[in-house]
Design an enzyme around this catalytic site. Structure first.
Site, PDB file in Angstrom:
ATOM      1  CD  GLU A 151      22.080  69.935  28.674  1.00 44.24           C
ATOM      2  OE1 GLU A 151      22.900  70.241  27.812  1.00 44.24           O
ATOM      3  OE2 GLU A 151      20.986  69.413  28.401  1.00 44.24           O
ATOM      4  CG  HIS A 210      16.799  66.924  19.168  1.00 43.92           C
ATOM      5  ND1 HIS A 210      17.034  68.054  18.423  1.00 43.92           N
ATOM      6  CD2 HIS A 210      17.391  67.139  20.369  1.00 43.92           C
ATOM      7  CE1 HIS A 210      17.739  68.912  19.129  1.00 43.92           C
ATOM      8  NE2 HIS A 210      17.971  68.387  20.327  1.00 43.92           N
ATOM      9  CD  GLU A 211      16.555  65.002  23.477  1.00 44.19           C
ATOM     10  OE1 GLU A 211      17.666  64.933  24.048  1.00 44.19           O
ATOM     11  OE2 GLU A 211      15.997  66.076  23.217  1.00 44.19           O
ATOM     12  CG  MET A 244      18.699  65.632  29.960  1.00 40.65           C
ATOM     13  SD  MET A 244      19.714  66.885  29.135  1.00 40.65           S
ATOM     14  CE  MET A 244      21.334  66.174  29.340  1.00 40.65           C
ATOM     15  CD  GLU A 245      21.493  66.182  25.493  1.00 38.15           C
ATOM     16  OE1 GLU A 245      22.430  66.991  25.442  1.00 38.15           O
ATOM     17  OE2 GLU A 245      20.298  66.537  25.593  1.00 38.15           O
ATOM     18  N   GLY A 276      11.727  69.621  27.115  1.00 37.65           N
ATOM     19  CA  GLY A 276      10.997  68.645  26.315  1.00 37.65           C
ATOM     20  C   GLY A 276      11.564  67.256  26.509  1.00 37.65           C
TER      21      GLY A 276
END
Length: 845
Positions: free
Chosen positions: A121, A292-293, A259-260, A257
């Site tokens: 990304e 969050h991820e 990455m999903e 921080g």
């Protein structure tokens, strides 16, 4: 910046069968890709960057192709349109800048090792394989990898490994077919990794992995959080986690921080690994990142934005959901308070600068993402808007709307309007109409409340800090008042409500707007309304107290009241046990520090004020953690120790020195909540070249990122010119300072007046090296001085250096905003300094 061509318009990919053969020694790889899809034209284009294609064929027929490195493309001539299967043979380089396929470095028993992993990304998959590298171009993927494997090494990817027996013969790792997904979500990690797994109630395998530099028990906490968060989202969204596994891997070098990537989320180690000595805040921050991820696995992966201009929606939604999830699975944390103390002030401060971008912005080229998507806006403001929307709709309608959205659009691409439509259908409200003013306009409103001739007047206008041009913007503001008899929404410039005395008599307490502080605006109470609010202040809830202090601070920064008026608010609230209230006091003290110069008599008075503020908590909490104490006390203890050591509080410095002497051979083993206070205390009371050398050795030798940053915080308190030059000389040594940490070093050194100028000089002198090393990750070196500079001389230095770089579209907005921020701070200090110093002197008599 020119608008990029959308290659999906000529070719729609359906399936990638990708084989990579990676040579770690030479930092090269070769690839073979069989790409199936629909050709809309007989001349198609695929993305590639720094790849060398040797052949392109279809059905055994060689095809003509042309590299176009300027457009990061390869153009291919096809014999016909329609369904086509292409075979591409190519080679590429393992990069060393944390994009594409790249190495992470770490040391075990003195031996340097590496993990090869990916970061695709926003548009770096093209560095690994030819593709339609656009989010709308969803396809399925079969991935196979061979590499120069050594004993014990493994490969992790998005899906489970298949053909294990064959791999033992051929050395080729094959993974099951992915669901339809965007190219930027493909991922893998190769190396000597170990981890633990668990299984969710619905059968998903959850795993947490790290290098063998870390003990396996450092994955315990993350594994527990990741497992329970998936279960919460499955229930809340009403949609089962879509794929068989959810792996999480900590990487020694990582630009972001986390990455999903679908099924293989990658992290900077500090956001995944924690031992039992980790502080409360470290554990909570780690849990927030994981939540969050994992939220992205639905919002971002299962349903994906059609183009990067809606990336804000992914991030804002995930940022809101991380708090919602943790509040549900760990209610004792009161984690919603954390957002009030972190995301909210970040958004309010950044969004008050004229020139800030709106949340939704057109994106013409993926290169723009790093600068257009300001974290304080896209993450903090965006998530605050989602919180505001959640309250406006109610949880049931919000939740049902999300369920409809996922069920309707799974495995597809959407725009923001698609979500608004689902939420509107479930709530019966005009969601798009409500959100439009908040998303498409920069900034936010200030609602002024006053009483004239028994009439309550509520007026909105845009709130600014610093020079600005008022464009007359209006918002649909949910008033969320604690009084009945007021409208729900303020949409016009001004409303007048007659018979104020009667309205007041029918309600209790002072009139307050934006209760619970969920909507993105400020209130300026005037006259008797302000007097009533301040009179009620001691009896209000912690969140109300924090909100009022925050609003008064921001009004002072904008020049609408004197900063000196804030000083008398500090000591009456200093005994508050609330994390929220003390976080506001901490911000006020941080603001007051701008008015004093290190080493001056006023600086000593300011330190005395800090000691008066924190002394109660020092005496109440002491140095040692207490079994069973609330998390708030643990957080306040750490703040108190750090603040009092910084303020030269003699009892705290003496205790820090004693603890250091007793533990100097095992500093890392100290309880994490007191380590930084002990390290800083020693640097302040017994500085020496030997101590700097000791700290640098601790910094390099530890594998605990939290401890490493605590050591860095202590190093930044050095006051020796020779010591500072030594520290600056280390910054280009990648074996000591990882590129991912350069911004943090710069921030710590720039946070002290002693080292600020020399840190600035170093950054200016090494700008070209920073550009080569960090690429678009240079933003810290623009933002840090804009957050710290406070004199006319510093403002002119900033202008002189950065105005020559305004032609860079990736830096233009940041630089212009930085100039405005510094100019506003200089003006604020000039108009308030005399009164603020007098107020501090009066408070410390």
């Amino acid at each position: 910046m020119t608008t990029v061509e959308r290659y999906i318009n000529t070719f729609v990919p359906e399936h990638y069968d990708l084989f990579l053969d990676i040579n770690r020694k030479d930092k090269t790889f070769t690839g073979q890709l069989v790409l199936s899809g629909q050709a809309q034209s007989d001349k198609i284009s695929l993305h590639q960057k720094d790849l060398t294609l040797t052949s392109v064929s279809s059905s055994g027929q060689a095809l003509a192709f042309e590299h176009d490195h300027a457009k990061e493309a390869v153009h291919i001539q096809l014999p016909e349109t329609g369904q086509v299967s292409l075979t591409l043979i190519y080679s590429g380089q393992v990069t060393d800048n944390m994009t594409g396929i790249y190495p992470s470095y770490y040391t075990v028993d003195g031996v340097q090792k590496e993990v090869i992993s990916t970061q695709f990304e926003s548009h770096f998959a093209r560095q690994a394989f030819p593709s339609i590298d656009e989010p709308e171009a969803k396809a399925t993927f079969d991935l196979s990898i061979r590499f120069d494997q050594e004993e014990g090494e493994i490969v992790l990817s998005n899906m489970p490994e298949i053909d294990v027996d064959r791999r033992k013969e051929t050395g080729i790792w094959r993974f099951d077919t992915t669901p339809r997904m965007s190219s930027y979500l493909l991922a893998f990690a190769i190396g000597d990794l170990h981890g633990q797994t668990a299984t969710t109630k619905n059968g998903t395998t959850v795993g947490v992995f790290a290098t063998r530099a870390h003990r396996l028990d450092k994955t315990d906490f993350a594994l527990d959080i990741a497992t329970r968060v998936i279960e919460f989202y499955e229930d809340y969204f009403g949609v089962k986690y879509p794929i068989p596994l959810s792996y999480h891997v900590g990487l020694p070098d990582f630009s972001a921080g986390a990455m999903e990537n679908w099924g293989l989320i990658t992290y900077r180690e500090i956001y995944l690994l924690a031992d039992k000595n980790a502080t409360v805040k470290v554990r909570q921050n780690l849990a927030l990142v994981i939540a969050h991820e994992v939220a992205h696995q639905w919002f971002g992966n299962l349903v994906t934005m059609a183009w990067w201009d809606d990336l804000w929606l992914n991030e804002s939604f995930a940022n809101m959901m991380e708090y919602l999830a943790l509040d549900a699975i760990e209610p004792s944390w009161n984690i919603l308070e954390d957002f009030q103390a972190t995301g909210v002030p970040a958004a309010l401060t950044r969004d008050a600068t004229d020139g800030v971008q709106s949340v939704h912005m057109d994106v013409h080229h993926p290169d723009e993402i790093d600068t257009l998507f300001d974290p304080a806006i896209v993450y903090a403001k965006g998530s605050r808007l989602m919180v505001m929307l959640h309250r406006w709709l109610g949880d049931e309608a919000f939740r049902n709307g999300l369920r409809q959205y996922f069920m309707t659009h799974q495995y597809q691409n959407t725009i923001g309007q698609n979500l608004w439509d689902c939420l509107a259908e479930q709530s019966g409200k005009d969601v798009a109409g409500f959100m439009d003013s908040w998303l498409e306009q920069p900034g936010y409103p200030l609602v002024t409340a006053r009483v004239e001739d028994d009439t309550l007047i509520l007026r909105q206008e845009q709130f600014f800090i610093g020079d600005h041009e008022d464009k007359g913007r209006l918002w649909q503001i949910p008033l969320n008042s604690n009084w009945s008899g007021l409208p729900d929404t303020l949409s016009e410039r001004e409303i007048r409500i007659s018979n104020y005395s009667q309205l007041k008599a029918s309600n209790q307490g002072a009139l307050r707007l934006n209760t619970e502080n969920t909507a993105h605006y400020l209130t300026n109470y005037e006259g008797e309304l302000l007097d009533a609010v301040l009179a009620d202040l001691p009896d209000l809830s912690p969140i109300d107290k924090r909100q009022i202090l925050q609003e008064r601070r921001l009004l002072a920064e904008s020049g609408q009241l004197s900063y000196a008026e804030l000083v008398p608010l500090l000591l009456p609230l200093a005994k508050e046990p609330s994390y929220l209230v003390m976080s506001s006091i901490r911000e006020l003290l941080g603001g007051l520090s701008d008015f004093v110069d290190e080493g001056s008599p006023e600086y000593d008075q300011f330190n005395t004020l800090c000691c008066q503020v924190y002394r109660h908590h020092y005496e109440r909490l002491g140095w040692q953690a207490i079994a069973g104490e609330p998390d708030e006390d643990a957080i306040l203890r750490e703040w108190t120790l750090n603040s009092l050591v910084a303020a030269d509080y003699a009892p705290a410095l003496a205790q820090a020195s004693a603890i250091f002497q007793d533990n100097q051979e095992k500093l890392e083993d100290l309880p994490a909540h007191m380590r930084v206070a002990v390290l800083i205390g020693q640097m302040k009371t017994a500085p020496s070249d030997e101590l700097i050398t000791t700290y640098l050795r601790e910094y390099v030798d530890t594998v605990d990122s939290s401890y490493r940053y605590q050591v860095l915080a202590a190093l930044a308190w050095n006051r020796s010119d020779d010591g500072l030059q030594l520290l600056l000389s280390q910054l280009k040594d990648k074996t000591l300072v990882k590129p991912q940490d350069l911004g943090r070093w710069y921030a710590y050194l720039s946070g002290h007046e002693f080292s600020r100028q020399q840190a600035w000089d170093w950054a200016c002198e090494n700008w070209d090296w920073l550009t080569e090393t960090l690429g678009n990750d240079r933003t810290d070196f623009i933002k840090v001085p804009s957050n710290n500079f406070k004199t006319d001389h510093e403002l002119e230095q900033y202008r002189a250096f950065f105005e020559t770089k305004l032609e860079d579209p990736g830096l233009n907005r940041l630089i212009n905003m930085g100039i405005k921020q510094i100019a506003a701070r200089v003006a604020m200090i000039d108009r308030n300094k005399e009164a603020v110093l007098a107020a501090i002197a009066e408070a410390t008599k």
